[in-house]
Motif scaffolding. Sequence first.
Motif, PDB file in Angstrom:
ATOM      1  N   VAL A  73       0.590  -1.138  -0.228  1.00  0.00           N
ATOM      2  CA  VAL A  73      -0.094  -0.224   0.444  1.00  0.00           C
ATOM      3  C   VAL A  73       1.301   0.457   0.026  1.00  0.00           C
ATOM      4  CG1 VAL A  73      -2.008   1.442   1.326  1.00  0.00           C
ATOM      5  CG2 VAL A  73      -1.812  -0.984   0.765  1.00  0.00           C
ATOM      6  N   PHE A  74       1.624   1.012   0.920  1.00  0.00           N
ATOM      7  CA  PHE A  74       2.893   2.547   0.881  1.00  0.00           C
ATOM      8  C   PHE A  74       3.563   2.435  -0.189  1.00  0.00           C
ATOM      9  CE2 PHE A  74       7.393   4.022   2.068  1.00  0.00           C
ATOM     10  CZ  PHE A  74       7.184   5.330   2.023  1.00  0.00           C
ATOM     11  N   ALA A  75       3.983   1.824  -1.382  1.00  0.00           N
ATOM     12  CA  ALA A  75       4.420   1.872  -2.136  1.00  0.00           C
ATOM     13  C   ALA A  75       3.634   1.990  -3.813  1.00  0.00           C
ATOM     14  CB  ALA A  75       4.944   0.342  -2.970  1.00  0.00           C
ATOM     15  N   ALA A  76       2.211   1.317  -3.646  1.00  0.00           N
ATOM     16  CA  ALA A  76       1.244   2.463  -4.494  1.00  0.00           C
ATOM     17  C   ALA A  76       0.921   4.110  -3.814  1.00  0.00           C
ATOM     18  CB  ALA A  76      -0.189   1.261  -4.275  1.00  0.00           C
ATOM     19  N   LYS A  77       1.364   4.489  -2.895  1.00  0.00           N
ATOM     20  CA  LYS A  77       0.289   5.634  -2.818  1.00  0.00           C
ATOM     21  C   LYS A  77       1.107   6.564  -1.620  1.00  0.00           C
ATOM     22  CE  LYS A  77      -4.378   3.553  -1.916  1.00  0.00           C
ATOM     23  NZ  LYS A  77      -5.783   3.404  -1.500  1.00  0.00           N
ATOM     24  N   ALA A  78       2.385   6.489  -1.982  1.00  0.00           N
ATOM     25  CA  ALA A  78       3.452   7.052  -1.171  1.00  0.00           C
ATOM     26  C   ALA A  78       3.272   8.481  -1.599  1.00  0.00           C
ATOM     27  CB  ALA A  78       4.720   6.505  -1.388  1.00  0.00           C
ATOM     28  N   HIS A  79       3.070   9.056  -2.613  1.00  0.00           N
ATOM     29  CA  HIS A  79       2.551  10.424  -3.125  1.00  0.00           C
ATOM     30  C   HIS A  79       1.477  10.665  -2.481  1.00  0.00           C
ATOM     31  CE1 HIS A  79      -0.746   7.638  -5.352  1.00  0.00           C
ATOM     32  NE2 HIS A  79      -1.253   9.120  -5.367  1.00  0.00           N
ATOM     33  N   THR A  80       0.845  10.200  -1.426  1.00  0.00           N
ATOM     34  CA  THR A  80      -0.949  10.853  -0.879  1.00  0.00           C
ATOM     35  C   THR A  80       0.050  11.079   0.661  1.00  0.00           C
ATOM     36  OG1 THR A  80      -1.177   9.090  -0.009  1.00  0.00           O
ATOM     37  CG2 THR A  80      -2.258   9.119  -1.916  1.00  0.00           C
ATOM     38  N   VAL A  81       0.899  11.056   1.140  1.00  0.00           N
ATOM     39  CA  VAL A  81       1.889  10.903   2.321  1.00  0.00           C
ATOM     40  C   VAL A  81       1.881  12.959   2.502  1.00  0.00           C
ATOM     41  CG1 VAL A  81       3.275  10.772   4.201  1.00  0.00           C
ATOM     42  CG2 VAL A  81       1.966   8.891   3.066  1.00  0.00           C
ATOM     43  N   THR A 137      -2.296  -1.114  10.644  1.00  0.00           N
ATOM     44  CA  THR A 137      -3.728  -1.432  11.675  1.00  0.00           C
ATOM     45  C   THR A 137      -5.275  -1.824  10.543  1.00  0.00           C
ATOM     46  OG1 THR A 137      -3.207   0.195  13.211  1.00  0.00           O
ATOM     47  CG2 THR A 137      -5.300  -0.345  13.192  1.00  0.00           C
ATOM     48  N   ARG A 138      -4.973  -0.900   9.908  1.00  0.00           N
ATOM     49  CA  ARG A 138      -6.490  -0.925   9.032  1.00  0.00           C
ATOM     50  C   ARG A 138      -6.120  -2.680   7.403  1.00  0.00           C
ATOM     51  NH1 ARG A 138      -6.025   4.247   7.800  1.00  0.00           N
ATOM     52  NH2 ARG A 138      -4.585   3.530   5.724  1.00  0.00           N
ATOM     53  N   THR A 139      -4.973  -2.997   7.341  1.00  0.00           N
ATOM     54  CA  THR A 139      -4.263  -4.672   6.628  1.00  0.00           C
ATOM     55  C   THR A 139      -4.633  -5.003   7.617  1.00  0.00           C
ATOM     56  OG1 THR A 139      -2.452  -2.666   5.001  1.00  0.00           O
ATOM     57  CG2 THR A 139      -2.880  -4.779   5.450  1.00  0.00           C
ATOM     58  N   ALA A 140      -3.781  -4.612   8.872  1.00  0.00           N
ATOM     59  CA  ALA A 140      -4.516  -5.495  10.283  1.00  0.00           C
ATOM     60  C   ALA A 140      -5.686  -6.761  10.212  1.00  0.00           C
ATOM     61  CB  ALA A 140      -3.401  -5.837  10.972  1.00  0.00           C
TER      62      ALA A 140
END
Length: 106
Positions: free
Chosen positions: A76-84, A99-102
């Motif tokens: 998810v981080f790799a795909a959405k890093a641009h949103t941070v 937390t959401r992924t878990a």
Amino acid sequence: GSPMMAKLNGLFRALAPADAPTAPDAELLARFVSDRCEAAFAELARRYGPLVLAACRRVCGDAHLAEDAFQAAFVVFAAKAHTVKPAAALPAWLHSVATRTALRAR
């Protein structure tokens, strides 16, 4: 630490250039977002892997589920890093994704 973190830390060290450990999070995040720099991603994952894994373990309880959730969180981080934004929000952002992924893995 877990055997998984030891394995990942070895991988991260192999990918990271000599200058990565001293670069601030904001610079590494910018490098990953703009150039898809694997070494920058690897260094951020090395820095925040323990936080993400701990969050996944707390939610999942099961070590194997936690490892799956951990890996999914970094996908998810790799795909959405641009949103941070701002970059200083990265630890909280990763914790919330973990937390959401878990929760979904459970």
